[in-house]
Design an enzyme around this catalytic site. Structure first.
Site, PDB file in Angstrom:
ATOM      1  N   LYS A  74       0.802  -1.225   0.000  1.00  0.00           N
ATOM      2  CA  LYS A  74       0.000   0.000   0.000  1.00  0.00           C
ATOM      3  C   LYS A  74       0.835   1.276   0.000  1.00  0.00           C
ATOM      4  CE  LYS A  74      -4.135  -1.877   2.240  1.00  0.00           C
ATOM      5  NZ  LYS A  74      -5.092  -1.719   3.358  1.00  0.00           N
ATOM      6  N   ASP A 110     -10.169   2.548   2.351  1.00  0.00           N
ATOM      7  CA  ASP A 110     -10.227   2.008   3.712  1.00  0.00           C
ATOM      8  C   ASP A 110     -10.791   3.053   4.673  1.00  0.00           C
ATOM      9  OD1 ASP A 110      -9.165  -0.518   3.152  1.00  0.00           O
ATOM     10  OD2 ASP A 110      -7.100   0.175   3.404  1.00  0.00           O
TER      11      ASP A 110
END
Length: 291
Positions: A74, A110
């Site tokens: 990420k 997220d």
């Protein structure tokens, strides 16, 4: 005229059991779209996390519309992108990449996924003093979300003090001094005695990492407890907290709502997030029953 087709995927490590392909393909099918979701597992390919740039370029060359990105890529993917959405830039982590007009643009769903789940599942939860366990990638996202939801102060507890301090520092830069603090695990008892709630963002409680992330005696009925782990949906932490009378939130909502936000970015179509949450609950339950 046939509907447009979409090719998307997920880059990460050990992602074989991921529910993302089913979530995206089911929602696409219900909307009359053709969508294929591929898993690009660096373990299976035998390449290191640093290969994410090469995999990203290959996907773009092969005509992918976008990618989800998960652990441990990420942060690493950021150097290979042409632009970042504000949320991803503030967080320093990307979990969704969209290829548009030859450019790779990074997003982070997220944060929005956890915020939507919390607002739906714990709408009246007090947010004056929140203790968060875990300062990793998921922890950074949910801490941003919790402060966005209006938390006055989030205290981050992590086994690695420097990681907790780094996250608290970045949160204070983003939201204002005093909104976040770092604390070592040996201060949990003192913190939780006066906290409104706990956000749990460590791997403890996952099928491969069973157990409680803190001593059970530190929990009390005055706390709400929000979980990030969603496989299983009912972790030992949630079971213990519910038995004490705590309001609880499982990790399924974050997983489903971040997928819904990614689906919107990939296709430009509005997903039915509640329907995707029902899908995830059924899929996670079926997986749990078969393990």
């Amino acid at each position: 005229m046939p509907s447009r087709s979409y090719l998307v995927g997920l880059i990460g490590s050990g992602i074989g059991p991921s529910l993302s392909p089913a979530l995206h393909e089911r929602e696409a099918g219900r909307q009359g779209l053709r969508l294929v979701y591929r898993l690009i597992d660096i373990d299976t390919l035998g390449v290191p996390p640093e290969a994410v740039g090469d995999l990203l370029r290959a996907a773009r060359d092969l005509g992918f519309d976008g990618l989800n990105i998960t652990h441990p890529c990420k942060q690493l993917v950021i150097d290979h992108l042409d632009a970042l959405a504000p949320q991803a830039e503030a967080l320093g982590a990307v979990n969704t990449v969209v290829f548009e007009d030859g450019r790779a643009v990074g997003h982070n769903t997220d944060v929005t996924g956890f915020a939507a789940s919390f607002a739906r599942g714990l709408p009246d939860a007090p947010l004056e003093r929140v203790v968060q366990l875990g300062a990793g990638g998921a922890g950074a996202a949910v801490a941003h979300a919790t402060l966005t939801l209006g938390a006055e102060r989030v205290t981050v507890v992590d086994a690695l003090p420097e990681r907790a301090a780094a996250l608290a520092g970045s949160l204070n830069r983003a939201f204002g001094e005093g909104r976040a603090a770092a604390a070592p695990p040996d201060r949990q008892a003192e913190l939780l005695a006066h906290a409104d709630g706990i956000v749990h963002a460590t791997p403890t409680g996952m099928a491969a990492h069973p157990g409680l992330p803190l001593p059970a005696e530190l929990l009390h009925s005055g706390l709400w407890v929000a979980e990030v782990v969603y496989r299983p949906l009912e972790t030992e932490l949630l079971r213990t907290a519910r038995a004490l009378g705590c309001a609880t939130l499982d990790g399924g909502g974050m997983a489903a709502f971040q997928a819904a936000d990614a689906f919107r970015l990939f296709t430009g179509r509005e997903p039915d997030a509640a329907r995707m949450l029902a899908d995830l609950t059924g899929l996670a339950g079926a997986v749990g029953a078969s393990n």
